[in-house]
Design an enzyme around this catalytic site. Structure first.
Site, mmCIF file in Angstrom:
data_model
loop_
_atom_site.group_PDB
_atom_site.id
_atom_site.type_symbol
_atom_site.label_atom_id
_atom_site.label_comp_id
_atom_site.label_asym_id
_atom_site.label_seq_id
_atom_site.Cartn_x
_atom_site.Cartn_y
_atom_site.Cartn_z
ATOM 1 N N GLY A 81 33.201 40.797 46.889
ATOM 2 C CA GLY A 81 33.867 42.033 47.316
ATOM 3 C C GLY A 81 35.006 42.433 46.398
ATOM 4 N N ARG A 145 26.848 40.292 44.870
ATOM 5 C CA ARG A 145 26.945 39.079 45.688
ATOM 6 C C ARG A 145 25.835 38.058 45.397
ATOM 7 N NH1 ARG A 145 31.032 39.107 49.104
ATOM 8 N NH2 ARG A 145 31.820 41.050 50.004
ATOM 9 N N ASP A 176 33.314 30.543 47.165
ATOM 10 C CA ASP A 176 31.922 30.209 46.821
ATOM 11 C C ASP A 176 31.656 30.400 45.336
ATOM 12 O OD1 ASP A 176 31.100 29.452 49.262
ATOM 13 O OD2 ASP A 176 30.130 31.352 49.800
ATOM 14 N N LYS A 202 39.953 35.158 43.386
ATOM 15 C CA LYS A 202 39.955 36.524 43.925
ATOM 16 C C LYS A 202 39.531 36.553 45.382
ATOM 17 C CE LYS A 202 36.579 38.274 45.083
ATOM 18 N NZ LYS A 202 35.298 38.758 45.578
ATOM 19 N N THR A 203 40.115 37.317 46.207
ATOM 20 C CA THR A 203 39.619 37.808 47.490
ATOM 21 C C THR A 203 40.769 38.390 48.304
ATOM 22 O OG1 THR A 203 38.519 37.379 49.592
ATOM 23 C CG2 THR A 203 39.663 35.499 48.672
ATOM 24 N N ASP A 205 40.738 38.483 51.337
ATOM 25 C CA ASP A 205 40.799 37.733 52.597
ATOM 26 C C ASP A 205 41.913 36.683 52.599
ATOM 27 O OD1 ASP A 205 38.603 39.225 53.226
ATOM 28 O OD2 ASP A 205 37.163 37.595 53.023
ATOM 29 N N ARG A 429 40.599 47.737 49.497
ATOM 30 C CA ARG A 429 40.043 46.812 48.499
ATOM 31 C C ARG A 429 40.110 47.343 47.067
ATOM 32 N NH1 ARG A 429 34.501 44.206 50.424
ATOM 33 N NH2 ARG A 429 33.746 46.171 49.585
HETATM 34 P P1 FBP Z 1 34.903 38.487 49.272
HETATM 35 O O1 FBP Z 1 34.858 37.330 50.225
HETATM 36 O O2 FBP Z 1 33.733 38.553 48.380
HETATM 37 O O3 FBP Z 1 36.193 38.557 48.522
HETATM 38 O O4 FBP Z 1 34.860 39.832 50.148
HETATM 39 C C1 FBP Z 1 35.741 40.008 51.194
HETATM 40 C C2 FBP Z 1 35.356 41.135 52.123
HETATM 41 O O5 FBP Z 1 36.095 42.298 51.824
HETATM 42 C C3 FBP Z 1 35.529 40.729 53.579
HETATM 43 O O6 FBP Z 1 36.846 40.931 54.019
HETATM 44 C C4 FBP Z 1 34.492 41.560 54.283
HETATM 45 O O7 FBP Z 1 34.048 40.965 55.467
HETATM 46 C C5 FBP Z 1 33.384 41.620 53.286
HETATM 47 O O8 FBP Z 1 33.971 41.475 52.019
HETATM 48 C C6 FBP Z 1 32.597 42.902 53.333
HETATM 49 O O9 FBP Z 1 31.520 42.802 52.461
HETATM 50 P P2 FBP Z 1 30.725 44.004 51.823
HETATM 51 O O10 FBP Z 1 31.549 44.524 50.696
HETATM 52 O O11 FBP Z 1 29.488 43.372 51.316
HETATM 53 O O12 FBP Z 1 30.531 45.030 52.868
#
Ligand code: FBP
Length: 553
Positions: A81, A145, A176, A202-203, A205, A429
């Site tokens: 993400g 992903r 991951d 990165k994230t 979260d 994001r």
């Molecule tokens: P990452 O774990 O890859 O950093 O992504 C975080 C996130 O933004 C989460 O908070 C959310 O649940 C998810 O990605 C949403 O995923 P997508 O972008 O596939 O809708």
């Protein structure tokens, strides 16, 4: 895309590097620390990573650069993400690479890890990269992903590297992706490919952190963006005095985002999934907890408020996770077809009633019909309920409404309850990175190149002491294997970087816990306002409260 006035001005922003990286490439040397070992399961991790295990922690410092002078051809990917600052990681990497040798080359593999497998790339130059400095988003090369985890994929990656003469790969990703970076690094070492792998944390979260990584990039900007919106909602709520706002925030299983937003905005209620799990709180208990705040405020004439809900919370409610498990079983394989063939919701409901245990049916019956239907509509590719898509903000407001109706009937509540719902995730994001993220990300990228230049493999770019001014930040690297333990994943024991959940004995949660009773009944809202990029340092360069509280210990 056209360029906004802010973007134009942000191009000129010079990200701050840690003091030790500021003297020019010729003046950066390495100080090696002690050998490392994994946080747990040392023997197993060592056996799985014979070539990359136990390496030394390193820091950079001022001194004559003794790295080997060879032409570097580096490949970079963005994984998972979006998180604000990803572009700056690539800019820092590029600047360090070119400052070291103008003949060095940086490949960007497009669309995430799949770009590396499909050999889909671009080669960065000044003109291209300058359009992305200090901007949000991952559109510089895109992200994806796909997981890089099988030997077959590694062999393809090795071939792609050989074809382009690539000497190192930088993987910008979460827990991951960095776990897979360590596995790829071991594969490259075991097969003498001569290709190094460096990870960057990165994230949004915030769940990739441990004793070495103080925070993942993007968390700062994303939580400040959500807090700005929540603060604005609080002010609207305090102005109109007629709505209760239920705000769900992203963050997957971890509640770091919800907690940080609560610390910044002091809402009336914020659920923390980790606490729900620890206390084994039931749906009814959580509902009661929120309704208590609504009722207490109503008794003081305040029929308005704000509640923050972390997106993963329903997974942590024991009876809800049993229900989800039973629904997955109920619709496993061809049983889903039989269910989908039923024409009406009444027939489907009867099918469900037949298939669930009495206990789960009781939980199911409590849910508003829209949520009941959602549980059967949205399935992932494996046919499972997608918990993150459940509109928990609506679920809780509906349950609170029923709870309040019962209180009204019993004569213990006499307020008005008008809920409104919000989901904050994508809004944050790709925001322009805060100065913190712009600096931190640039430093991570610059530092990643120094690790490459000094020949390290299987390391995470590490920049620490982050609650201090950038000049005092410490740049270096940590073997990824140090952060690993064994965990059960898809029925197998796997070496992984442990996901960091909110610690209930940690300073950020304690701070929140000590104050939340006061916030629940009174109006203690804080309106943080928008991220500021120019102005006094105490406004522009502050870190998150989570980081400040954790580092204050
Ligand atoms: P990452 O774990 O890859 O950093 O992504 C975080 C996130 O933004 C989460 O908070 C959310 O649940 C998810 O990605 C949403 O995923 P997508 O972008 O596939 O809708």
């Amino acid at each position: 895309m056209s360029i906004s006035p802010l973007q134009k001005v942000r191009y000129e922003y010079a990200p701050k590097l840690p003091g030790m990286l500021r003297n020019g490439i010729a003046d950066i040397c390495v100080k090696e620390g002690a050998e490392t070992q994994s946080v747990a399961d040392q023997e197993k991790i060592k056996a799985l990573f014979p070539n990359t295990y136990g390496k030394k922690e390193i820091t950079f410092q001022k001194g004559a650069n003794t790295s080997e002078t060879k032409k570097q051809v580096v490949g970079v990917i963005l994984s998972g993400g979006q998180a604000p600052g990803g572009h700056n990681v690539i800019c820092g990497l590029y600047d360090a690479l070119k400052a070291t040798n103008k003949d060095n080359v940086l490949y960007g593999f497009k669309g995430g890890p799949s770009g590396l497998i499909e050999d889909d790339y671009l080669i960065f130059d000044d003109e291209y990269i300058n359009q992305y400095r200090n901007t949000g988003g991952f559109d510089i090369i895109g992200s994806g992903r796909t997981k890089l985890e099988t030997k077959e994929q590694f062999a393809i990656v090795a071939e792609v590297c050989k074809k382009h003469g690539i000497t190192a790969i930088v993987i910008i990703g979460g827990d991951d992706s960095n776990t897979n970076a360590a596995v790829l690094a071991e594969y490259f070492a075991a097969n003498n490919t001569g290709v190094q792998v460096i990870g960057c944390p990165k994230t949004i979260d915030g769940d990739l952190k441990n004793e070495d990584i103080e925070c993942s990039f993007g968390f700062d900007t994303a939580t400040k963006t959500y807090s700005e919106i929540i603060g604005n909602i609080e002010r609207d709520s305090n102005s109109a005095k007629k709505y209760w706002h239920f705000v769900k925030v992203m963050g997957r299983s971890a509640s770091h985002v919800a907690l940080e937003c609560a610390l910044q905005t002091q809402p009336n209620v914020c659920l923390i999934s980790e606490e729900v799990a620890e206390k084994k709180m039931s749906l009814a208990q959580i509902t009661n907890y929120i309704a208590d705040s609504v009722a207490a405020r109503a008794a003081k004439g305040m029929n308005f408020g704000v509640a923050i809900i972390p997106e993963g919370v329903v997974e942590f409610i024991p009876e809800f996770s049993v229900l989800i498990h039973e629904i997955n079983e109920l619709l496993a394989g061809s049983k889903a077809d039989a269910f989908n063939a039923l024409a009406t919701w009444a027939e489907k409901y009867a099918f469900i009633e037949n298939g669930l245990t009495k206990e789960s049916m009781a939980v199911f019956a409590l849910l508003p019909e829209a949520i009941q239907q959602q549980l059967f509509l949205e399935r992932d590719p494996h046919g499972n309920v997608q918990v993150s898509l459940i509109e928990s903000e609506k679920l809780f407001s509906a349950l609170v409404k029923e709870n309040l109706a019962a209180r009204k009937a019993a004569g213990t509540y006499n307020g008005k309850f008008s809920p409104l719902h919000h989901f904050l995730g994508y809004e944050g994001r790709c925001a322009f990175p805060s100065n913190f993220d712009a600096d931190y990300c640039y430093s991570l990228g610059y530092n990643a190149f120094m690790l490459i230049q000094y020949g390290y493999n299987g390391y995470l770019s590490k920049v620490s002491n982050l609650s201090k001014p950038a000049n005092e930040w410490v740049a270096g690297g940590m073997p990824i294997t140090k952060m690993m333990n064994m965990e059960r994943r898809h029925g197998e024991d796997k070496p992984v970087i442990k996901k960091a959940l909110v610690e209930l004995d940690g300073a950020p949660f304690k701070y929140f816990e000590e104050r939340r009773a006061e916030w629940a009944e009174n109006t203690c809202f804080v309106i943080p306002g928008a991220i500021q990029y120019f102005g006094p340092t105490e406004v522009c360069d502050t870190t998150t409260m989570t980081l400040a509280l954790e580092q204050a210990k």
